[in-house]
Design an enzyme around this catalytic site. Structure first.
Site, mmCIF file in Angstrom:
data_model
loop_
_atom_site.group_PDB
_atom_site.id
_atom_site.type_symbol
_atom_site.label_atom_id
_atom_site.label_comp_id
_atom_site.label_asym_id
_atom_site.label_seq_id
_atom_site.Cartn_x
_atom_site.Cartn_y
_atom_site.Cartn_z
ATOM 1 N N TYR A 172 0.814 -1.220 0.000
ATOM 2 C CA TYR A 172 0.000 0.000 0.000
ATOM 3 C C TYR A 172 0.843 1.264 0.000
ATOM 4 C CZ TYR A 172 -4.248 -2.612 0.747
ATOM 5 O OH TYR A 172 -5.292 -3.461 0.577
ATOM 6 N N LYS A 206 2.037 -14.560 5.406
ATOM 7 C CA LYS A 206 2.280 -15.483 4.295
ATOM 8 C C LYS A 206 3.787 -15.703 4.220
ATOM 9 C CE LYS A 206 0.486 -17.616 0.751
ATOM 10 N NZ LYS A 206 0.071 -18.973 1.012
ATOM 11 N N ASP A 253 -3.620 -17.938 4.106
ATOM 12 C CA ASP A 253 -4.665 -18.651 3.357
ATOM 13 C C ASP A 253 -5.448 -19.603 4.256
ATOM 14 O OD1 ASP A 253 -1.837 -19.810 1.606
ATOM 15 O OD2 ASP A 253 -2.646 -20.735 3.398
ATOM 16 N N ASP A 291 -6.705 -6.135 4.968
ATOM 17 C CA ASP A 291 -7.773 -5.563 4.144
ATOM 18 C C ASP A 291 -8.750 -6.669 3.745
ATOM 19 O OD1 ASP A 291 -9.204 -3.812 2.653
ATOM 20 O OD2 ASP A 291 -7.617 -3.298 1.251
#
Ligand code: NAP
Length: 414
Positions: free
Chosen positions: A160, A227, A281, A305
Site C-alpha cells: 500500500y 504469508k 490462506d 484488508d
C-alpha cells in the site's frame, strides 16, 4: 489554537494525554466529520443514539461536546475547493479523538484517497476492526455466535506504500535493469514492478498494540497472520518480529503456542496470553470452520484488508462492521463502508457501522456503559425484527424502517 472554520465548543474540555494515558473529562470535546454520500444520514442517526445512550448511562453527569470538522465534499465547499484542509488535521491532533463518516474519493488524475491520506498524515498505523455477532442479524454462518475477534491491520506499510513502477516507463526499466544485472534475479519482460516494505518498527508497534489490547480486554490469544512461507523476508519477518516483541516486552504475560504444548499440555495457564501464528490462506478457512479459536489477529496491510471484509461478512456485512484508525493516542473511528452515493439523502441505509464505531470510541475513552447500552438496545431492536432495508431483504417477516426510524427504535429500547 485558532481555526478558520472549525468551532471548538467552549462548554467542553479537551482530552489530554499524560503518562501515556488519555485523561478524559466528563465534558469531552470530540471531533466528528459527517462524510459524503450517505454520511449525513448515518451521522445524524448515530449521533442521536450516542447522545441518548450517554444521557441514559450518566444522567447528565457526563456529556459529549461535539466539534464539527470538515473533510471531503463539505470541506471543499467551505475551504475553496480543498477536500483535505490542513486545519482538520490540526484539530484532530488537538482533540485526539474523532469519528468520521465515509468520504468520496474524487475521480481524477492522481487524487489520493482521503482515507489513505488521513492515515498517513496522522500516522494512524493500526486499523482496528472488531467482528462480533448479534443475535438475529442475518449471517451465512451456521454458528455465527462463535465469531468474536478483533483484527489489528497494519496501516502504513506493505504494497500500500505505492512504490510501484508501471510497465514500459523509464523508472520501471531502470529498476528492472538493476534487479537483473546487480541482484541476479529474473522475471518476464515488461513486468510491472512493486515493492513491499515491511519493517521491524512498523510490525512491532502494530503487534504491541494488539497484545496491549488483549491484556486490557482479557483476551486469551493473539494470532500473527502472515504469508511467511512464501514471502520470507517481509511477511515471515513480520511473524518473527511479532514473537520477538512479545518475548521482549510482554514476556511475563505471554507464552508461545510451542510453550503451551511443551510445558502446559495445551491448557493455557491462568493470566497468560498465547501468541501463535497462522498462514494467511489457512486463516480464511479457519475463520469459517473454527472461528471460536481466534480472539485477536495482528497482520499486515493487504492481508488485513481482505480479512476484515471477509470476517465482517460472517456477522452481517459492511452495513454493521465498525472500525478505527489509531496512532499511539490519536484515534479516528469510522464507518467501514463507503459513501453508497445512490442512497445519499434517502434516509434508507443502515447506520450501525458508524454507530458501533462510536461504541468503540466510547470504550476507548473509558465510557463502557455507553457501548454496553447501545449493544443491548441494538439486540432488542433486531430481536423485534426492526431493521433497515439491507437486513430486511435477508430476513423473513422483518419490519423495514428508515435510517432515522432505526435510530428511533433503538433509542426507545435504551
Ligand atoms: P460502498 O459505498 O461501501 O457501497 C457498496 C454497497 O454496500 C452499497 O451499494 C450497499 O449495497 C452496501 N452498503 C454500503 N453502506 C451501507 C449501509 N450503511 N447500509 C446498508 N448497505 C450499505 O462502496 P462503493 O460503492 O464501492 O464506493 C462508493 C464510494 O465510497 C467511492 O467513492 C469510494 O472511494 C468510497 N469509499 C469510502 C470509504 C471510506 O470512507 N472509508 C470506504 C470504501 C469506499 P446494496 O447496493 O446491495 O444495497
Amino acid at each position: 489554537m485558532s481555526y478558520r472554520h472549525v468551532k471548538i465548543p467552549e462548554s467542553g474540555q479537551k482530552i489530554t494525554v499524560s503518562d501515556n494515558r488519555l485523561n478524559v473529562p466528563d465534558n469531552p470535546i470530540l471531533g466528528f466529520v459527517e462524510g459524503d454520500g450517505i454520511g449525513p444520514d448515518i451521522t445524524r442517526a448515530a449521533m442521536r443514539v450516542w447522545n441518548a445512550a450517554v444521557e441514559k448511562a450518566y444522567g447528565g453527569n457526563r456529556k459529549v461536546h461535539w466539534a464539527e470538522l470538515y473533510l471531503g465534499e463539505k470541506a471543499a465547499g467551505i475551504y475553496e475547493g480543498d477536500y483535505f484542509p490542513a486545519e482538520t488535521l490540526d484539530a484532530i491532533r488537538d482533540l485526539i479523538v474523532a469519528i468520521k463518516g465515509p468520504l468520496t474519493t474524487p475521480i481524477g488524475g492522481g487524487f489520493r484517497s482521503l482515507n489513505v491520506s488521513l492515515r498517513q498524515e496522522l500516522d494512524l498505523y493500526a486499523c482496528v476492526r472488531p467482528v462480533e455477532y448479534f443475535d438475529g442479524v442475518p449471517s451465512p454462518m451456521k454458528r455465527p455466535e462463535e465469531v468474536n475477534a478483533i483484527i489489528f491491520r497494519e496501516n502504513t506499510e506493505d504494497v500500500y506504500c505505492g512504490i510501484e513502477y508501471q510497465s514500459g516507463t523509464p523508472e520501471n526499466q531502470k529498476l528492472a535493469k538493476f534487479l537483473r544485472e546487480e541482484m541476479g534475479v529474473d522475471f518476464f519482460q515488461d513486468a510491472g514492478l512493486g515493492i513491499k516494505p515491511i519493517s521491524p518498527f512498523g510490525s512491532k508497534r502494530l503487534v504491541r498494540k494488539a497484545i496491549q489490547y488483549a491484556i486490557d480486554n482479557g483476551r486469551k490469544s493473539v494470532t500473527l497472520v502472515h504469508k511467511g512461507n512464501i514471502m520470507k523476508f517481509t511477511e515471515g519477518a513480520f511473524r518473527n518480529w511479532g514473537y520477538e516483541l512479545a518475548r521482549e516486552e510482554f514476556g511475563d504475560v505471554t507464552i508461545t503456542e510451542d510453550e503451551l504444548w511443551e510445558k502446559y499440555d495445551g491448557k493455557p495457564p491462568e493470566g497468560k496470553i498465547v501468541i501463535n501464528d497462522r498462514i494467511a490462506d489457512i486463516m480464511f478457512q479457519l475463520m469459517q470452520l473454527r472461528p471460536a479459536e481466534f480472539e485477536v489477529l495482528a497482520t499486515m496491510n493487504l492481508n488485513g484488508d481482505y480479512l476484515s471484509d471477509a470476517m465482517a461478512a460472517e456477522v452481517g456485512g459492511m452495513g454493521i462492521a465498525p472500525g478505527a484508525n489509531m496512532a499511539d493516542h490519536v484515534a479516528v473511528f469510522e464507518a467501514t463502508h463507503g459513501t453508497a452515493p445512490k442512497y445519499a439523502n434517502l434516509d434508507k441505509v443502515n447506520p450501525s457501522s458508524l454507530m458501533f464505531s462510536g461504541s468503540m470510541m466510547f470504550d476507548y475513552i473509558g465510557w463502557r456503559e455507553v457501548s454496553e447500552l447501545i449493544s443491548q438496545a441494538f439486540a432488542k431492536t433486531i430481536a423485534a425484527g426492526i431493521v433497515t432495508y439491507d437486513f430486511a431483504r435477508q430476513m423473513e417477516g422483518a419490519t423495514e424502517v428508515s435510517t432515522s426510524g432505526f435510530a428511533d427504535a433503538l433509542i426507545e429500547r435504551l
